[in-house]
Motif scaffolding. Structure first.
Motif, PDB file in Angstrom:
ATOM      1  N   PHE A  26       0.794  -1.216   0.000  1.00  0.00           N
ATOM      2  CA  PHE A  26       0.000   0.000   0.000  1.00  0.00           C
ATOM      3  C   PHE A  26       0.837   1.281   0.000  1.00  0.00           C
ATOM      4  O   PHE A  26       0.308   2.361   0.015  1.00  0.00           O
ATOM      5  CB  PHE A  26      -0.957   0.002   1.199  1.00  0.00           C
ATOM      6  N   LEU A  27       2.144   1.102   0.010  1.00  0.00           N
ATOM      7  CA  LEU A  27       2.994   2.293  -0.043  1.00  0.00           C
ATOM      8  C   LEU A  27       3.019   2.834  -1.469  1.00  0.00           C
ATOM      9  O   LEU A  27       2.804   2.081  -2.423  1.00  0.00           O
ATOM     10  CB  LEU A  27       4.416   1.936   0.396  1.00  0.00           C
ATOM     11  N   PRO A  28       3.286   4.121  -1.612  1.00  0.00           N
ATOM     12  CA  PRO A  28       3.369   4.663  -2.988  1.00  0.00           C
ATOM     13  C   PRO A  28       4.515   4.010  -3.753  1.00  0.00           C
ATOM     14  O   PRO A  28       5.577   3.726  -3.206  1.00  0.00           O
ATOM     15  CB  PRO A  28       3.606   6.153  -2.774  1.00  0.00           C
ATOM     16  N   ASP A  33      12.845   4.641  -1.369  1.00  0.00           N
ATOM     17  CA  ASP A  33      13.553   4.593  -0.093  1.00  0.00           C
ATOM     18  C   ASP A  33      12.619   4.258   1.059  1.00  0.00           C
ATOM     19  O   ASP A  33      12.986   3.517   1.966  1.00  0.00           O
ATOM     20  CB  ASP A  33      14.267   5.923   0.163  1.00  0.00           C
ATOM     21  N   VAL A  34      11.403   4.766   0.974  1.00  0.00           N
ATOM     22  CA  VAL A  34      10.438   4.435   2.022  1.00  0.00           C
ATOM     23  C   VAL A  34      10.212   2.932   2.049  1.00  0.00           C
ATOM     24  O   VAL A  34      10.201   2.296   3.107  1.00  0.00           O
ATOM     25  CB  VAL A  34       9.113   5.175   1.761  1.00  0.00           C
ATOM     26  N   ILE A  35      10.060   2.353   0.856  1.00  0.00           N
ATOM     27  CA  ILE A  35       9.810   0.911   0.784  1.00  0.00           C
ATOM     28  C   ILE A  35      10.993   0.140   1.358  1.00  0.00           C
ATOM     29  O   ILE A  35      10.833  -0.801   2.142  1.00  0.00           O
ATOM     30  CB  ILE A  35       9.547   0.505  -0.677  1.00  0.00           C
ATOM     31  N   SER A  39      10.916  -2.163   4.717  1.00  0.00           N
ATOM     32  CA  SER A  39      11.244  -3.589   4.670  1.00  0.00           C
ATOM     33  C   SER A  39      12.309  -3.916   5.695  1.00  0.00           C
ATOM     34  O   SER A  39      12.251  -4.961   6.363  1.00  0.00           O
ATOM     35  CB  SER A  39      11.765  -3.984   3.301  1.00  0.00           C
ATOM     36  N   LEU A  40      13.266  -3.030   5.819  1.00  0.00           N
ATOM     37  CA  LEU A  40      14.331  -3.288   6.777  1.00  0.00           C
ATOM     38  C   LEU A  40      13.756  -3.376   8.186  1.00  0.00           C
ATOM     39  O   LEU A  40      14.029  -4.325   8.933  1.00  0.00           O
ATOM     40  CB  LEU A  40      15.382  -2.178   6.694  1.00  0.00           C
ATOM     41  N   ARG A 117      14.066  -1.724  -9.965  1.00  0.00           N
ATOM     42  CA  ARG A 117      12.951  -1.984 -10.879  1.00  0.00           C
ATOM     43  C   ARG A 117      11.919  -2.797 -10.110  1.00  0.00           C
ATOM     44  O   ARG A 117      12.263  -3.819  -9.511  1.00  0.00           O
ATOM     45  CB  ARG A 117      13.449  -2.793 -12.075  1.00  0.00           C
ATOM     46  N   GLY A 118      10.690  -2.341 -10.105  1.00  0.00           N
ATOM     47  CA  GLY A 118       9.648  -3.081  -9.401  1.00  0.00           C
ATOM     48  C   GLY A 118       9.975  -3.278  -7.930  1.00  0.00           C
ATOM     49  O   GLY A 118       9.817  -4.368  -7.393  1.00  0.00           O
ATOM     50  N   VAL A 119      10.416  -2.201  -7.275  1.00  0.00           N
ATOM     51  CA  VAL A 119      10.894  -2.311  -5.892  1.00  0.00           C
ATOM     52  C   VAL A 119       9.827  -2.878  -4.960  1.00  0.00           C
ATOM     53  O   VAL A 119      10.089  -3.753  -4.141  1.00  0.00           O
ATOM     54  CB  VAL A 119      11.334  -0.927  -5.389  1.00  0.00           C
ATOM     55  N   LYS A 120       8.607  -2.380  -5.163  1.00  0.00           N
ATOM     56  CA  LYS A 120       7.528  -2.790  -4.279  1.00  0.00           C
ATOM     57  C   LYS A 120       7.294  -4.296  -4.359  1.00  0.00           C
ATOM     58  O   LYS A 120       7.240  -4.984  -3.345  1.00  0.00           O
ATOM     59  CB  LYS A 120       6.268  -2.047  -4.709  1.00  0.00           C
TER      60      LYS A 120
END
Lengths: 500, 506
Positions: A26-28, A33-35, A39-40, A117-120
């Motif tokens: 649900f994150l943008p 970096d937020v993602i 995750s960390l 690429r496709g981080v989410k």
């Protein structure tokens, strides 16, 4: 609150990554970096929980029943009509593995920082994978175990297939097919166990208790063994491994080698040994021979590799041979050594793959002969690499030495010739490790890499805990050995009391 | 056994449907221009089917598990019939909704009223098929279903593939039903009755020599196997699936196949089985149909999966996958256990969810790109949010079809294996064949996933963004995949329902 955590710690450790994964969805999409940071944080939570487990784990319990030997039990009825339970618990075999998984996952998130690429999707799948791995080590209901076992496949397929190297499609489907071949065999065995037990049950502790009711024992044993052998991987089922390891992105190679391979050995100890002890005992020679083949074959093949990552991949095959040899010995020392080796190999191979990732990010190739003399340019990197490779070759004072010695002590009691041949694998290992170090770090500096930057903070942080473990466990292995000691004694006593 | 007038009150869902069908037909003759708006016609059909569904639901719940023999023993109203009828009516509902969504049907059809009417008729045929316990009634409803299906297959106007498919379907179907009729007459000749229960009684009391019974069973299997596309009566299936309008293909692969299974289960379990003490089922009649079905099942699934490996067209791929699934389900039929019967129903429900879901994706992609080739799905997930949604949904359905936990398809497979194992060691080999097939099937399902996710998209083929008017499609799709996941984790409701389905043997 703390009571809640105490009572549900295994559920939390298993499902927090998954819940976090949905949160990530649900994150943008563009806020990479937020993602990454979330995750960390999400992967650090299970690690903290693992520390609580580690502190609260009773090291003296003995046995494999609900009341004895299994700790942090959580049991709820899941599907009443089929006696399927949500049954989680850990003993001395699973505890080190959970700790290892919880430790490696945050480090892998750090190693995945470069994914853009496709981080989410990447981090969602990664977290799903962590849930699957944790679940395999905590589940004690066969059905639940099987679900977690399979849940891992899918994220793995995508992680290799989307973010992998040039031959990613091939590697990903090969991994998927090999593993599925194994798991459908396990599925049949599981259903057979269920229908033959009376009352029908999937509970592993009960299956172990009533194990004498099962017929076709040798076939069942082989079906299970092949499933786990594919995961370990045992020669000749190993061919998926070099492909998958080489094509996977760094962090996923780390997970594959650091955790997934251990599941094979874990499964043999958990299911083959517990439910079919007599066949396991009869097959010990068979397993020991395959352990030996793995050691020698893996080491020799590793020596012939030109690609650094492939070399590390084949060295894993060789090192997992020690595990197989150790558990085939049916001695306290051997099995302790094997589980310790699982842990140590997880640490060292994770380091090695991370190191390969570091150099690949800079040089964009992994040819061993393409470097030369870079130790003077990247001293920190060289230091950690030396530590990791020395650990891999079993230098006294580093962690692998202790586990390998234990394995050999245990195995030598039963199989003199096999152990002697296996021990020669150490020499081959030493030669390829040293030769690799020499070709990459020593000698004349390759002018191309005159300006190679050294490790950055992120990479250093991802390697530091592992490097510390390599040294600490090499001097003082008791924190890990203590965890498994009494469980191993229990497992071994089963065989001593069988009068075979 | 109820007389005709007494039966009517247990027949009102089918009764309503027949009445509704005739009413529409007559009105359409009188006032043709009332039905020119195809949306209106579809909505009319959908509401008719929904009312049938509600009536059937009331009938099923009000019946409290009492069974009635209607029309002097032609039809039997029991939980098996109710549940199957609900499943079949649901699939007609989906067919109508899908046809409404699909641009292909809107483009190629001259007249949607006839299309809707034919769908209503085939729904009626399926409902009768699920409850018939008389050889003649069974045959008539089977033909009713088949004839409407031939017409619907060829419904696309001036589409050569569609017409060719219809002709093929018709020819195969005519031969199969001819063979079946011959088998039925042999059975009648032996037992002297058309009634299932009378034949069962005859077999229970007399020791019949196997040969005639074998021939008759094999011939009847030709007709039934044709309906479910089982080996060696499957060869119509890929061509018909490819040629038929896509929504109808989805229906063929789920609705018409479920009806076929209802027929097979009823036929074998009501005629060739005697209920012993407890829940033991004793096969009678001197025919080892368990082995016969097991062999057919093994060949069907292997052939379906092997042939699917090389398909380039997604509809053909799903056709062969459907053949393979018919093979899987036959395992449970062959098990000769009560558990097997409930597994058949459970698997069909799950198959309904995942297969309709998969076809819905195919329809939407066809709306967008006007293609059925797998290669055109390339890089779907990377195109935009809508592509990502479609690709993820498709992945869930495909993996569920493979049988990967925690998706419903896995639970279905576990049930099938459980029923095979429950039969005893004589069918263990079949379970082994089935798991090998599972692995083979992974390859072609994942190939589609690979094309959507792993390959880079072609340049220039853009996908339009999410559109407000398409929310129905997305909510259906999300709903189906939600159920696919939920039933993979908690399937007790399905289990309870499917246990009811096995009650008809009491």
């Amino acid at each position: 609150m703390s009571e809640f955590i105490q009572n549900h710690i295994l559920t939390l450790i298993t499902f927090i990554p998954l819940i976090g994964g949905f949160f990530i969805l649900f994150l943008p999409k563009d806020k990479h970096d937020v993602i990454r940071w979330s995750s960390l944080v999400i992967t650090v939570v299970p690690f903290l929980l693992a520390l609580i487990l580690f502190a609260g784990f009773d090291r003296s319990v003995y046995g494999f029943t609900h009341s004895n030997g299994i700790q942090f039990i959580e049991e709820y009825t899941w599907i009443r009509a089929y006696n399927i339970h949500y049954f989680m618990g850990i003993d001395g075999i699973s505890m080190p593995m959970i700790f290892l998984t919880a430790l490696i996952c945050p480090l892998c998130v750090l190693a995945s920082w470069g994914i853009n690429r496709g981080v989410k999707g990447y981090f969602f799948l990664f977290l799903l994978l962590e849930t699957g791995m944790m679940g395999v080590f905590t589940a004690l209901d066969f059905f639940l175990f099987f679900v977690f076992w399979e849940v891992m496949l899918l994220p793995m397929y995508f992680l290799i297939g989307i973010w992998g190297g040039p031959r990613k499609e091939y590697a990903a489907i090969k991994f998927f097919l090999y593993t599925l071949v194994g798991s459908v065999m396990m599925l049949l065995v599981m259903i057979y166990f269920y229908l033959t037990s009376d009352p029908h049950t999937f509970d592993m502790t009960k299956l172990a208790e009533i194990n004498s009711v099962f017929d076709y024992r040798t076939i069942l044993w082989f079906a299970l063994f092949i499933n786990f052998a594919i995961k370990i991987p045992v020669f000749p089922f190993h061919t998926w491994l070099p492909d998958a390891h080489v094509e996977a992105p760094t962090a996923i190679s780390v997970i594959l080698a650091g955790v997934l391979l251990k599941m094979g050995a874990y499964g043999i100890l958990r299911i083959n040994y517990a439910v079919l002890p007599d066949v396991s005992y009869n097959m010990s020679m068979f397993m020991a021979i395959f352990g030996m083949i793995n050691i020698i074959y893996g080491a020799l093949t590793a020596m012939a590799q030109k690609d650094l990552k492939k070399l590390v991949a084949y060295s894993s095959i060789s090192h997992m041979g020690f595990v197989l040899l150790g558990i085939a010995s049916f001695t306290n020392e051997g099995i302790n050594g094997a589980i310790l080796q699982m842990f140590n190999h997880g640490v060292i191979t994770a380091m090695l793959f991370l190191l390969v990732g570091v150099i690949y990010d800079r040089a964009h190739h992994r040819e061993i002969d393409g470097f030369g003399g870079i130790a003077s340019v990247v001293p920190n990197y060289a230091f950690v690499s030396f530590l990791a490779f020395f650990g891999a070759l079993g230098l006294p004072g580093l962690n692998s030495f202790i586990s390998e010695v234990l394995v050999f002590i245990g195995a030598f009691k039963k199989y003199r010739v096999i152990t002697a041949i296996s021990a020669s694998g150490i020499i081959i290992t030493a030669s390829y490790c040293l030769w690799t170090l020499q070709r990459i770090f020593l000698g004349k500096l390759n002018e191309k890499y005159k300006l190679l930057p050294d490790m950055n903070i992120r990479e250093t942080i991802s390697l530091l805990p592992l490097a510390l473990l390599v040294v600490i466990l090499g001097v003082y292995p008791h924190p890990v050995l203590n965890l498994m000691k009494s469980t191993v004694k229990y497992v071994n006593n089963i065989f001593l009391n069988m009068n075979l | 056994m109820l007389t005709n007038t007494e039966s009517l009150k247990y027949f009102f869902s089918e009764g309503f449907l027949s009445f509704f069908f005739l009413f529409l037909l007559i009105v359409s003759f009188l006032k043709r221009d009332l039905f020119t708006n195809s949306s209106f016609v579809y909505l009319l059909g959908i509401s008719g089917v929904i009312i049938t569904l509600i009536l059937e639901l009331t009938l099923a719940t009000a019946g409290q598990g009492h069974t009635q023999l209607l029309f002097y023993g032609m039809l039997r109203n029991d939980y098996f019939a109710h549940l199957f009828k609900l499943l079949l009516v649901f699939s007609s509902l989906f067919l109508l909704v899908f046809s409404f969504i699909s641009k292909e049907t809107n483009r190629k059809f001259l007249n949607s009223l006839e299309y809707v009417l034919l769908i209503l008729a085939s729904t009626l045929g399926m409902m009768l098929l699920a409850s018939s316990v008389n050889l003649l009634m069974m045959y008539l409803s089977l033909e009713f279903l088949s004839l409407t299906a031939y017409l619907l297959t060829g419904f696309s106007h001036r589409d050569e593939r569609s017409s060719e498919a219809a002709i093929k379907y018709l020819l195969y179907g005519a031969v199969a039903s001819g063979a079946m009729l011959y088998g039925l007459s042999l059975l009648y000749g032996m037992a002297g009755s058309l009634d299932y229960f009378a034949i069962q009684e005859y077999f229970a009391q007399n020791n019949v020599s196997g040969v005639i019974a074998y021939i008759s069973v094999i011939l009847i299997l030709a007709g039934a196997g044709f309906k479910i596309a089982a080996f060696p009566f499957h060869s119509w299936c890929p061509d018909v699936y490819e040629g038929a309008p896509t929504p109808f293909t989805a229906f063929l692969s789920v609705g018409s196949k479920s009806a076929g299974f209802a027929l097979i289960v009823r036929f074998f379990y009501q005629i060739f089985i005697e209920k012993g003490g407890g829940d033991i089922l004793v096969p009678i009649g001197g025919v080892d149909w368990s082995l016969l079905l097991a062999i057919i099942s093994a060949f069907t699934m292997t052939l379906g999966n092997l042939a699917a490996l090389q398909q380039e067209n997604i509809k053909r791929l799903l056709a062969y996958s459907g053949i393979a699934h018919a093979g899987y389900i036959l395992m449970a039929v062959a098990s000769q256990t009560l558990f097997g019967v409930s597994s058949v129903f459970l698997y069909l429900v799950i198959y309904f969810l995942m297969n309709f879901g998969a076809f819905l994706v195919v329809i939407i992609i066809a709306n967008e790109f006007n293609t059925e080739l797998i290669e055109d799905y390339e890089g779907l997930v990377w195109k935009n949010a809508r592509g990502a949604f479609l690709a993820s949904m498709f992945t869930i359905y495909l993996l569920s079809l493979t049988g990967i936990p925690p998706l419903a398809g896995f639970i279905g497979k576990v049930y099938l294996f459980l029923s095979v194992f429950e039969k005893g060691s004589s069918l263990y080999w079949l379970a082994v064949v089935a798991v090998i097939n599972m692995v083979i099937s992974l390859y072609y399902y994942v190939r589609v996933i690979k094309v959507m996710f792993l390959l880079k998209g072609k340049e220039g083929v853009a996908l339009s963004a999410m559109d407000r008017s398409q929310y129905i499609q997305y909510s259906i799709m999300a709903g189906l995949s939600f159920l696919t996941i939920i039933f993979g984790i908690y399937w007790v409701p399905l289990d309870t329902l499917s246990k009811l389905a096995a009650n008809f043997l009491n």
